[in-house]
Motif scaffolding. Structure first.
Motif, PDB file in Angstrom:
ATOM      1  N   CYS A 339       0.838  -1.207   0.000  1.00 51.84           N
ATOM      2  CA  CYS A 339       0.000   0.000   0.000  1.00 51.84           C
ATOM      3  C   CYS A 339       0.874   1.259   0.000  1.00 51.84           C
ATOM      4  O   CYS A 339       1.099   1.886   1.050  1.00 51.84           O
ATOM      5  CB  CYS A 339      -0.926   0.006   1.220  1.00 51.84           C
ATOM      6  SG  CYS A 339      -1.965  -1.456   1.412  1.00 51.84           S
ATOM      7  N   ASP A 341       2.494   4.579  -2.941  1.00 50.65           N
ATOM      8  CA  ASP A 341       2.642   5.103  -4.295  1.00 50.65           C
ATOM      9  C   ASP A 341       3.919   5.928  -4.345  1.00 50.65           C
ATOM     10  O   ASP A 341       4.737   5.873  -3.416  1.00 50.65           O
ATOM     11  CB  ASP A 341       1.410   5.915  -4.724  1.00 50.65           C
ATOM     12  CG  ASP A 341       1.125   7.114  -3.838  1.00 50.65           C
ATOM     13  OD1 ASP A 341       2.050   7.557  -3.114  1.00 50.65           O
ATOM     14  OD2 ASP A 341      -0.008   7.626  -3.859  1.00 50.65           O
ATOM     15  N   VAL A 346       0.286   4.669   1.815  1.00 56.28           N
ATOM     16  CA  VAL A 346      -1.163   4.830   1.691  1.00 56.28           C
ATOM     17  C   VAL A 346      -1.793   3.855   2.690  1.00 56.28           C
ATOM     18  O   VAL A 346      -2.088   2.714   2.364  1.00 56.28           O
ATOM     19  CB  VAL A 346      -1.657   4.530   0.259  1.00 56.28           C
ATOM     20  CG1 VAL A 346      -3.152   4.805   0.150  1.00 56.28           C
ATOM     21  CG2 VAL A 346      -0.888   5.346  -0.773  1.00 56.28           C
ATOM     22  N   PRO A 348      -4.236   1.696   4.942  1.00 62.71           N
ATOM     23  CA  PRO A 348      -5.630   1.300   5.138  1.00 62.71           C
ATOM     24  C   PRO A 348      -6.135   1.884   6.462  1.00 62.71           C
ATOM     25  O   PRO A 348      -5.364   2.006   7.430  1.00 62.71           O
ATOM     26  CB  PRO A 348      -5.552  -0.241   5.217  1.00 62.71           C
ATOM     27  CG  PRO A 348      -4.255  -0.599   4.563  1.00 62.71           C
ATOM     28  CD  PRO A 348      -3.325   0.542   4.868  1.00 62.71           C
ATOM     29  N   PRO A 408      -5.215   8.328   5.740  1.00 65.07           N
ATOM     30  CA  PRO A 408      -6.256   8.063   4.736  1.00 65.07           C
ATOM     31  C   PRO A 408      -6.962   9.313   4.214  1.00 65.07           C
ATOM     32  O   PRO A 408      -7.388   9.342   3.064  1.00 65.07           O
ATOM     33  CB  PRO A 408      -7.238   7.145   5.478  1.00 65.07           C
ATOM     34  CG  PRO A 408      -6.401   6.467   6.518  1.00 65.07           C
ATOM     35  CD  PRO A 408      -5.414   7.498   6.955  1.00 65.07           C
ATOM     36  N   SER A 427      -8.986  12.231  -0.415  1.00 60.85           N
ATOM     37  CA  SER A 427      -8.727  10.820  -0.143  1.00 60.85           C
ATOM     38  C   SER A 427      -7.293  10.509  -0.557  1.00 60.85           C
ATOM     39  O   SER A 427      -6.929  10.696  -1.712  1.00 60.85           O
ATOM     40  CB  SER A 427      -9.699   9.935  -0.918  1.00 60.85           C
ATOM     41  OG  SER A 427      -9.233   8.594  -0.951  1.00 60.85           O
ATOM     42  N   ARG A 428      -6.480  10.035   0.392  1.00 62.77           N
ATOM     43  CA  ARG A 428      -5.080   9.716   0.052  1.00 62.77           C
ATOM     44  C   ARG A 428      -5.018   8.549  -0.922  1.00 62.77           C
ATOM     45  O   ARG A 428      -4.134   8.517  -1.800  1.00 62.77           O
ATOM     46  CB  ARG A 428      -4.329   9.365   1.346  1.00 62.77           C
ATOM     47  CG  ARG A 428      -2.868   8.934   1.140  1.00 62.77           C
ATOM     48  CD  ARG A 428      -2.033  10.082   0.634  1.00 62.77           C
ATOM     49  NE  ARG A 428      -0.645   9.667   0.412  1.00 62.77           N
ATOM     50  CZ  ARG A 428      -0.189   9.142  -0.717  1.00 62.77           C
ATOM     51  NH1 ARG A 428      -1.001   8.969  -1.749  1.00 62.77           N
ATOM     52  NH2 ARG A 428       1.076   8.809  -0.835  1.00 62.77           N
ATOM     53  N   LYS A 429      -5.939   7.605  -0.833  1.00 57.93           N
ATOM     54  CA  LYS A 429      -5.886   6.413  -1.685  1.00 57.93           C
ATOM     55  C   LYS A 429      -6.209   6.733  -3.127  1.00 57.93           C
ATOM     56  O   LYS A 429      -5.520   6.284  -4.049  1.00 57.93           O
ATOM     57  CB  LYS A 429      -6.851   5.352  -1.153  1.00 57.93           C
ATOM     58  CG  LYS A 429      -6.814   4.050  -1.934  1.00 57.93           C
ATOM     59  CD  LYS A 429      -7.717   3.005  -1.291  1.00 57.93           C
ATOM     60  CE  LYS A 429      -7.654   1.675  -2.037  1.00 57.93           C
ATOM     61  NZ  LYS A 429      -8.525   0.649  -1.400  1.00 57.93           N
ATOM     62  N   THR A 430      -7.261   7.524  -3.351  1.00 54.51           N
ATOM     63  CA  THR A 430      -7.702   7.803  -4.719  1.00 54.51           C
ATOM     64  C   THR A 430      -7.190   9.126  -5.251  1.00 54.51           C
ATOM     65  O   THR A 430      -7.166   9.341  -6.466  1.00 54.51           O
ATOM     66  CB  THR A 430      -9.236   7.823  -4.789  1.00 54.51           C
ATOM     67  OG1 THR A 430      -9.734   8.948  -4.023  1.00 54.51           O
ATOM     68  CG2 THR A 430      -9.825   6.522  -4.255  1.00 54.51           C
TER      69      THR A 430
END
Length: 447
Positions: A339, A341, A346, A348, A408, A427-430
């Motif tokens: 997880c 980038d 990133v 969870p 997150p 959103s850190r993920k998207t």
């Protein structure tokens, strides 16, 4: 103990690094050092700084939840063990140089425990004498030491590490398999809660012993071994399944479903079987990281250590045992491997050190300060773990640090937004950003 849900970054110890340390070979090691999570003290031994320690505690809590769910009860055993226990099992001389052997001031042989099968067997044998005393499952979360000849990859292959060890005790091999199945399903759940797809693979039992064993592997480019599996395994979702751990048939059905798919490490891989059983469009070969290992070894330890139970018929039989390990500190690194980038970690949500980073773009501006203080207080009141970046730093530095540590969510408060009555939620993920009222952002994060 409840962790503090909120910190101000101006008061927090988070020694981030701009440059990548030269000794860090893999992503997780680089990012853990750069994000100020750990500090190396000697080869394979690390201090866990506040950010890293919070992650450890979050991982521990998920593991505890799932152990408690299946009726596995927590104990705490010492790190230093008597060599006499290991001599009883026959492992003291067999274990090798990985075991750190110690002599105390009275010339007694001791050791820094690499695992706890002997000690837990001795504890159980002293207090459990009858078929009425089983089944039982016990676990602890404790630091271990194995003197690796070449510690590397940061916390992924260190010498000192934090482990969850669980142990099952049963009267018969059939009962032992039921306990094994409970642990198997608990492992599927705990990894899923951490945002990981952990694939169970039949494994070699190694120095632990026994004839039934599974490794739990997560896929990552920097994995230590090659794995082969049916890609349908990645689509299974057992986290929300209504599974009753007291129903052996349900447990068996779940495991039968999971293990019906081909999955093997390089040590166990059978290319002919793989080609025959897995459709061409479902074949997946990738690198994998082991994050858990479970064993059923029957009477391997109970027989030499005289751990016996009396049956209903009055017969004395050795107790049937299994052991179940999760690498808690190793998971912190493994999650990052899976997880991240180009900008950083990133996390969870279940294991993130904080759920949200609150960024004040204009510290000293009365309106921005007031808006941030209000949001900070309300997030705390709602039980949301929040890190408030109240430093007098450039916006670019704040954005880079927040992306690096990987929380997150980010709430960005600036003069233009305050004037318009909005904040930016990212959103850190998207990477998706949206403008919301502070109330709407709070409701989203507290929901």
């Amino acid at each position: 103990m409840r962790l503090s849900p909120a910190v101000r970054l101006s008061e927090y110890f988070m020694p981030t690094l701009r440059e990548t340390p030269s000794e860090a070979e893999i992503v997780s090691h680089r990012l853990m050092l750069r994000a100020g999570m750990i500090r190396q003290e000697s080869a394979g031994i690390y201090s866990w700084l506040p950010m890293g320690y919070r992650v450890l505690r979050k991982i521990e809590q998920v593991v505890r939840d799932e152990m408690d769910r299946i009726g596995c009860h927590e104990v705490l055993m010492p790190t230093i063990q008597s060599a006499e226990l290991w001599r009883k099992s026959g492992r003291y001389d067999d274990y090798g140089k990985e075991m750190l052997r110690i002599t105390d001031r009275h010339d007694r042989d001791m050791l820094f425990g690499p695992t706890n099968e002997e000690m837990i067997t001795d504890i159980f044998a002293e207090h459990a004498k009858s078929y009425k005393d089983v089944p039982r499952m016990l676990y602890h979360i404790q630091w271990k030491f194995r003197d690796e000849v070449r510690p590397r990859f940061g916390v992924m292959r260190g010498r000192e590490f934090l482990m969850k060890d669980a142990y099952s005790f049963d009267l018969t091999p059939e009962d032992g398999r039921i306990s094994y199945n409970k642990q198997f399903v608990a492992y599927l759940r705990l990894y899923a809660r951490m945002g990981l797809q952990a694939i169970p693979m039949a494994a070699d039992t190694g120095p632990i012993g026994g004839d039934m064993s599974h490794e739990f592997i997560i896929l990552a480019e920097t994995g230590e071994s090659q794995v082969w599996c049916n890609s349908d395994l990645l689509e299974l979702d057992l986290l929300n399944a209504d599974i009753d751990h007291r129903d052996p048939a349900q447990m068996s059905d779940v495991i039968g479903k999971v293990t019906s798919y081909y999955a093997a490490t390089d040590e166990q891989h059978d290319e002919a079987k793989y080609q025959a059983e897995v459709p061409e469009d479902k074949r997946l070969s990738a690198r994998g990281i082991e994050v858990g290992h479970i064993f059923f070894f029957g009477t391997k330890y109970s027989e030499p250590m005289n751990a016996k139970l009396q049956t209903k018929d009055g017969e004395s039989v050795p107790v049937q045992m299994g052991s179940y390990g999760v690498g808690v500190s190793r998971l912190a690194g493994a999650i990052i491997e899976a997880c991240h980038d180009d900008n950083g970690i990133v996390w969870p949500e279940a294991v993130a050190p904080f759920k949200v980073g609150l960024i004040n773009l204009r510290v000293g501006d009365a309106a921005c300060d007031a808006a941030c203080e209000d949001l900070f207080a309300k997030l705390q009141a709602a039980g949301v773990d929040v890190m408030y970046d109240d430093r007098d730093e450039r916006a670019g530095v704040k954005f880079a640090d927040m992306d690096l540590i990987g929380l997150p969510w980010q709430i960005v408060v600036g003069p233009k937004g305050v004037a318009a009555g909005v904040v930016e939620l990212k959103s850190r993920k998207t990477g998706v950003k949206e403008e919301l009222s502070p109330e709407a952002a709070l409701a989203r994060l507290a929901g």
